[in-house]
Design an enzyme around this catalytic site. Structure first.
Site, PDB file in Angstrom:
ATOM      1  N   ARG A   1      30.411  49.158  40.506  1.00  0.00           N
ATOM      2  CA  ARG A   1      29.703  50.186  41.328  1.00  0.00           C
ATOM      3  C   ARG A   1      30.058  51.487  41.560  1.00  0.00           C
ATOM      4  NH1 ARG A   1      29.310  45.865  46.223  1.00  0.00           N
ATOM      5  NH2 ARG A   1      29.885  44.793  44.301  1.00  0.00           N
TER       6      ARG A   1
ATOM      7  N   LYS B   1      42.273  39.460  40.968  1.00  0.00           N
ATOM      8  CA  LYS B   1      41.500  38.292  40.663  1.00  0.00           C
ATOM      9  C   LYS B   1      42.358  37.017  40.367  1.00  0.00           C
ATOM     10  CE  LYS B   1      37.279  40.350  38.084  1.00  0.00           C
ATOM     11  NZ  LYS B   1      36.315  39.767  39.308  1.00  0.00           N
TER      12      LYS B   1
HETATM   13  N1  BES Z   1      33.049  42.157  36.705  1.00  0.00           N
HETATM   14  C1  BES Z   1      33.013  41.542  38.057  1.00  0.00           C
HETATM   15  C2  BES Z   1      31.511  40.626  38.029  1.00  0.00           C
HETATM   16  C3  BES Z   1      31.629  39.504  37.276  1.00  0.00           C
HETATM   17  C4  BES Z   1      31.969  38.067  37.658  1.00  0.00           C
HETATM   18  C5  BES Z   1      31.119  39.627  35.964  1.00  0.00           C
HETATM   19  C6  BES Z   1      32.098  37.228  36.729  1.00  0.00           C
HETATM   20  C7  BES Z   1      31.010  38.462  35.139  1.00  0.00           C
HETATM   21  C8  BES Z   1      31.446  37.122  35.411  1.00  0.00           C
HETATM   22  C9  BES Z   1      32.749  42.710  39.202  1.00  0.00           C
HETATM   23  O1  BES Z   1      33.429  43.663  38.940  1.00  0.00           O
HETATM   24  C10 BES Z   1      33.421  41.733  40.522  1.00  0.00           C
HETATM   25  O2  BES Z   1      34.507  41.487  40.438  1.00  0.00           O
HETATM   26  N2  BES Z   1      32.522  41.750  41.445  1.00  0.00           N
HETATM   27  C11 BES Z   1      32.963  41.077  42.556  1.00  0.00           C
HETATM   28  C12 BES Z   1      32.488  41.886  43.683  1.00  0.00           C
HETATM   29  C13 BES Z   1      33.141  41.538  45.160  1.00  0.00           C
HETATM   30  C14 BES Z   1      34.707  42.021  45.445  1.00  0.00           C
HETATM   31  C15 BES Z   1      32.369  42.335  46.148  1.00  0.00           C
HETATM   32  C16 BES Z   1      32.363  39.802  42.729  1.00  0.00           C
HETATM   33  O3  BES Z   1      31.430  39.614  42.339  1.00  0.00           O
HETATM   34  O4  BES Z   1      33.140  38.901  43.286  1.00  0.00           O
HETATM   35 MN    MN Z   2      35.601  43.407  39.446  1.00  0.00          MN
END
Ligand code: BES
Ligand code: MN
Ligand code: ZN
Length: 495
Positions: free
Chosen positions: A347, A273
């Protein structure tokens, strides 16, 4: 160090130096409040008019050193329109707003007069809940400062029926304790709350009669949970799967199952990230925290229901051992998954946790909670959690419980067209497939692991933390989900 809060009930006002009474819109205080006001000898109409006090919910009239009464300060709080029965969650807000008014006054001994016709034990219990929820602070890592409030704030609720009110406050207080546990877990940083430490916190529920099992990586591997384990493999801290069982119902009846995403920290892994706000990812275990808080609530109030809470605890880190984009793992269900994006890790954790839950417990339903996608925040912001459900009756119950508990949900679709999108070139499915409908694709992925059981997925990424401060929460973590699911259980699943 913050102040302790003690809430008690009494049938008589006593001699507290600060008294609180309520007044409805455009009418003088009534009942016991009227007697107190009368003792001051002041004319209600002219005082209210001078102060611009209309009796609207949230308004305050602050009277210093009034004559004729023992209190040296009298607060009159607006109670809204007379005769308009406030929904229960308005009483929660009323309690929160009252605590917000009291905190800066540094009062230690407060009497709140509550004797209106709508001030039932259940309504007053909501007010007490609001007081406690608003009082919550996470300041254990802040050094004490000389001007910090300390000692104990005692709030005496002066009510017509103290015994019935005490019982209602204790019952609702169980749910509050669950919400506050969830907040504590979410606010806690990841250096002090890894999978092992989180599991130890869950194990403490044993003192309430919850049966807690903690599965370690060897056991998870033996079960075939390669999807969950591949997320944990980049971290120096090993995974845990915690199974919490509360058996308060008929031993023969199938349990309700609650499953939580417990990513103690989500760096994104190799698909790392960006740095901005990455610190928020200490809250990526908000689903697991809500499940743990719910089990605490059910056990504390000895709910007549069988419930199981299952949380998958992992840390998502990039390292020499980390799972790579393109890697293929076989989940416990036998489904093969191509890991396209290591940041779509929630997931992967839930795939195995859900399959294990239905396989072992044959539950009446499974509800999973997860801070699963940024996409749900794009869709719904910070006022509704996303609801995905394969069962319309369960969906309706959840939407209703969300409204009642003021932890709202909004339903989003599932459907076969989305299923096609998550097909993989090399495996059965892939864990990421582009931005459009991101929250739905994640839900559709999870559905592959529920084996037809009635199931709901609550995407709480926008709700678990970082919501705007409100009457009942000023902390970063909200504890969202505990009150909602406790309401669902109370309204539909208790014998
Ligand atoms: N934990 C994150 C989602 C999240 C983002 C929760 C901001 C709370 C605040 C999750 O694991 C994630 O990174 N999701 C990605 C999925 C994508 C790579 C398909 C996302 O939402 O960008
Ligand atoms: Mn994630
Ligand atoms: Zn995540």
């Amino acid at each position: 160090m913050s102040q302790n809060l003690v809430i008690r009930t009494a049938s008589q006002p006593g001699t507290a130096p600060l008294s609180v009474i309520y007044a409805h819109e455009r009418v003088a205080p009534m009942g016991a409040g009227a007697a107190i006001w009368k003792a001051t000898g002041l004319d209600w109409q002219s005082v209210a008019e001078t102060a611009g006090f209309k009796g609207r919910q949230g308004q305050v009239l602050d009277l210093l050193a009034p004559n004729g009464v023992t209190a040296s300060r009298l607060l009159v709080l607006g109670a809204g329109k007379l005769g308009e029965t406030a929904p229960l969650n308005a009483w929660t807000d009323r309690g929160g707003s009252l605590l917000g008014k009291l905190a800066p006054l540094r009062a230690t001994d407060i009497a709140v007069i509550l004797d209106g016709p709508d001030a039932t034990p259940i309504a007053i219990a909501e007010l007490a809940a609001g007081l406690r929820l608003r009082h919550y602070r996470f300041d254990k890592y802040k050094s004490a400062r000389p001007d910090d409030a300390s000692g104990t704030m005692t709030i005496t609720l002066v009510v017509p029926d103290p015994a019935a009110t005490d019982a209602a406050i204790a019952d609702r207080g169980a749910t509050v304790a669950g919400t506050l546990l969830a907040r504590d877990l979410i606010n806690e940083p990841a250096n002090t709350l890894g999978p092992v430490e989180f599991a130890a916190r869950a194990a403490e529920l044993a003192t309430l009669g919850v049966d807690v099992e903690i599965l370690e990586p060897e056991q998870l591997a033996a079960l075939g949970m390669n999807s969950l384990l591949c997320v944990a493999q980049g971290s120096a801290r090993p995974a845990r799967l915690v199974v919490m069982q509360w058996r308060g119902g008929n031993p023969a009846s199938a349990p309700l199952a609650f499953v939580g995403k417990g990513v103690v920290f989500d760096t994104g892994g190799i698909s790392i990230k960006p740095a901005a706000s990455m610190e928020d990812m200490k809250g990526d275990m908000g689903g697991a925290a809500a499940v743990t808080g719910l089990l605490l609530a059910l056990a504390t109030r000895k709910a007549p229901v069988n419930a199981v809470g299952i949380i998958g605890l992992v840390e998502n880190m990039p390292s020499a051992n980390a799972v790579r984009p393109g890697d293929i793992v076989t989940a416990m269900s036998g489904t093969t998954i191509e890991v396209i994006n290591t940041d779509a890790e929630g997931r992967l954790v839930l795939a195995d946790a859900l399959w294990y839950t239905q396989d072992r417990f044959k539950p009446r339903f499974m509800i999973n909670l997860a801070t699963l996608t940024g996409a749900v925040i794009v869709a719904l912001g910070h006022d509704h959690g996303g609801l995905f459900c394969n069962d319309d009756a369960l969906s309706a119950q959840l939407l209703g419980a969300g409204l009642a508990a003021n932890e709202k949900l909004w339903r989003l679709p599932l459907g076969p067209a989305y299923d096609k999108i998550i097909e993989s070139k090399f495996a059965d499915i892939r864990n990421s497939a582009g931005r459009p409908g991101g929250a739905i694709l994640a839900a559709q992925f999870l559905q592959r692991f529920v084996n037809g059981v009635p199931w709901a997925h609550l995407d709480i990424a926008g709700m678990a933390f970082g919501t705007a401060a409100n009457e009942i929460n000023t902390s970063w973590a909200s504890g969202y989900g505990v009150a909602l699911l406790d309401r669902l259980v109370r309204d539909h699943y208790q014998n």
